[in-house]
Write a protein that holds these residues in place. Structure first.
Motif, PDB file in Angstrom:
ATOM      1  N   UNK A   1      -2.714  10.078   0.878  1.00 49.41           N
ATOM      2  CA  UNK A   1      -1.967   8.884   1.238  1.00 49.41           C
ATOM      3  C   UNK A   1      -1.478   8.898   2.670  1.00 49.41           C
ATOM      4  N   UNK A   2      -1.170  10.095   3.199  1.00 48.58           N
ATOM      5  CA  UNK A   2      -0.780  10.180   4.606  1.00 48.58           C
ATOM      6  C   UNK A   2      -1.892   9.710   5.526  1.00 48.58           C
ATOM      7  N   UNK A   3      -3.131  10.088   5.190  1.00 54.00           N
ATOM      8  CA  UNK A   3      -4.287   9.621   5.945  1.00 54.00           C
ATOM      9  C   UNK A   3      -4.480   8.124   5.761  1.00 54.00           C
ATOM     10  N   UNK A   4      -4.206   7.617   4.559  1.00 54.13           N
ATOM     11  CA  UNK A   4      -4.349   6.177   4.322  1.00 54.13           C
ATOM     12  C   UNK A   4      -3.357   5.381   5.168  1.00 54.13           C
ATOM     13  N   UNK A   5      -2.167   5.922   5.361  1.00 60.86           N
ATOM     14  CA  UNK A   5      -1.210   5.277   6.267  1.00 60.86           C
ATOM     15  C   UNK A   5      -1.775   5.218   7.679  1.00 60.86           C
ATOM     16  N   UNK A   6      -2.278   6.366   8.156  1.00 63.14           N
ATOM     17  CA  UNK A   6      -2.810   6.446   9.522  1.00 63.14           C
ATOM     18  C   UNK A   6      -3.899   5.407   9.758  1.00 63.14           C
ATOM     19  N   UNK A   7      -4.753   5.210   8.752  1.00 63.11           N
ATOM     20  CA  UNK A   7      -5.902   4.314   8.907  1.00 63.11           C
ATOM     21  C   UNK A   7      -5.510   2.868   9.169  1.00 63.11           C
ATOM     22  N   UNK A   8      -4.241   2.502   8.878  1.00 63.09           N
ATOM     23  CA  UNK A   8      -3.837   1.112   9.036  1.00 63.09           C
ATOM     24  C   UNK A   8      -2.745   0.920  10.079  1.00 63.09           C
ATOM     25  N   UNK A   9      -2.373   1.969  10.811  1.00 70.80           N
ATOM     26  CA  UNK A   9      -1.323   1.795  11.805  1.00 70.80           C
ATOM     27  C   UNK A   9      -1.897   1.341  13.148  1.00 70.80           C
ATOM     28  N   UNK A  10      -1.000   0.916  14.033  1.00 67.94           N
ATOM     29  CA  UNK A  10      -1.429   0.241  15.258  1.00 67.94           C
ATOM     30  C   UNK A  10      -1.764   1.203  16.384  1.00 67.94           C
TER      31      UNK A  10
ATOM     32  N   UNK B   1       0.787  -1.221   0.000  1.00 66.27           N
ATOM     33  CA  UNK B   1       0.000   0.000   0.000  1.00 66.27           C
ATOM     34  C   UNK B   1       0.822   1.275   0.000  1.00 66.27           C
ATOM     35  N   UNK B   2       0.116   2.377   0.210  1.00 70.76           N
ATOM     36  CA  UNK B   2       0.773   3.681   0.169  1.00 70.76           C
ATOM     37  C   UNK B   2       1.813   3.776   1.288  1.00 70.76           C
ATOM     38  N   UNK B   3       3.008   4.239   0.915  1.00 73.06           N
ATOM     39  CA  UNK B   3       4.082   4.331   1.894  1.00 73.06           C
ATOM     40  C   UNK B   3       4.476   2.993   2.470  1.00 73.06           C
ATOM     41  N   UNK B   4       4.072   1.905   1.792  1.00 70.35           N
ATOM     42  CA  UNK B   4       4.319   0.530   2.259  1.00 70.35           C
ATOM     43  C   UNK B   4       3.618   0.224   3.568  1.00 70.35           C
ATOM     44  N   UNK B   5       2.634   1.054   3.952  1.00 66.58           N
ATOM     45  CA  UNK B   5       1.988   0.895   5.251  1.00 66.58           C
ATOM     46  C   UNK B   5       0.468   0.822   5.195  1.00 66.58           C
ATOM     47  N   UNK B   6      -0.174   1.403   4.183  1.00 58.92           N
ATOM     48  CA  UNK B   6      -1.636   1.524   4.205  1.00 58.92           C
ATOM     49  C   UNK B   6      -2.347   0.182   4.045  1.00 58.92           C
TER      50      UNK B   6
END
Length: 290
Positions: free
Chosen positions: A128-137, A104-109
């Motif tokens: 994409x920054x928000x997409x990263x946030x949505x999948x972090x712990x 995913x985006x930034x290898x994290x989303x």
């Protein structure tokens, strides 16, 4: 932020991120294109995919933190690069590799991964920054941070995994509000919606990354996590991710027991934790072999 740490394999080089190890068992990644609000190129995302794969396989590391250089966490995809890619496609040229990796985006989303990643959101987290946030712990945000999915304002869609994940995290009405209006929300609103764990003070403009309150708070979370059994952290995280992704609590529970319980029981850390409790001492964990 010294990166002079000895590992079995050197971490993959990063052109657009700074990697350091500010505390035992902790990796800090700083997105480092402040002049464009840390908007990411495709190559940067593939670099990050290699880095987080390395992180999951480096047994001495137990927690990672991501933050942004300058005044932004990440403003999303580099739109200039995206425009150039669209122009090549319009001319019938091959556009090359996909714009983002499978994680995913930034290898994290869309990353599943093995070990936790904490966001220290120092400024805007858009697209994409928000997409990263949505999948972090875990997510820690500075008071001045803001979150948005403005894709609809640009004729595109947030396709990197955040839409279904946000529906589960903050609920359908709020996810719809973000995706359909493109509006930004404050850190306090994000905390009230269940997207953010904690909100801390903003930092001064000239503040070093490690001195930022948001990074300090993320490091505090990381320190608490690495004080626990690394086996328990990995398996507990897997159970939560399975329930969140699959949607069936019972199926996730069954898979967790079937896939992870034997490894937990055979590992050194379970026996060390029980023994330490009986002996009234602090446990001496070993690096996880899971």
């Amino acid at each position: 932020m010294s990166s002079q740490v000895t590992f079995k394999r050197r971490f993959p080089p990063q052109n657009d991120a700074i990697v350091s190890f500010p505390a035992p068992h902790v990796m800090l990644v700083v997105f480092n294109r402040p002049q464009v609000l840390n908007a990411m190129t495709s190559s940067a995302q593939y670099d990050l995919e290699s880095l987080f794969s390395w992180y999951d396989n480096e047994i001495s590391l137990r927690c990672a933190i991501v933050t942004g250089a300058g005044r932004a966490f990440c403003a999303g995809m580099d739109l200039k690069e995206w425009n150039q890619t669209n122009a090549r496609r319009a001319n019938g040229e091959h556009a090359g590799q996909p714009p983002m990796p499978r994680s995913g985006f930034g290898a994290l989303s869309r990353r599943h991964g093995k070990k936790p990643v904490i966001a220290a959101v120092n400024g805007i987290a858009f697209g994409g920054g928000m997409e990263i946030i949505a999948n972090l712990d875990l997510v820690v945000a500075a008071k001045g941070a803001s979150f948005a999915l403005p894709e609809a304002k640009r004729g595109v869609v947030a396709l990197a995994g955040s839409l279904p994940r946000l529906a589960r995290t903050i609920g359908r009405p709020r996810a719809m509000e973000m995706a359909l209006t493109g509006k930004s929300i404050t850190a306090e609103e994000a905390k009230g919606w269940g997207l953010v764990n904690a909100v801390v003070e903003d930092n001064t403009a000239d503040c070093a990354v490690l001195d930022r309150p948001v990074v300090k708070a993320a490091l505090d979370y990381a320190a608490t996590i690495v004080d626990n059994s690394p086996d328990s952290v990995i398996i507990s995280r897997a159970g939560i991710v399975a329930g969140w992704e699959d949607g069936s609590a019972e199926n996730a529970s069954r898979l967790l027991a079937d896939n992870w319980e034997p490894a937990l029981n055979d590992g050194e850390n379970l026996h060390e934790g029980v023994k330490a409790f009986a002996e009234k001492r602090a446990p001496r964990w070993v690096d996880s072999k899971l």
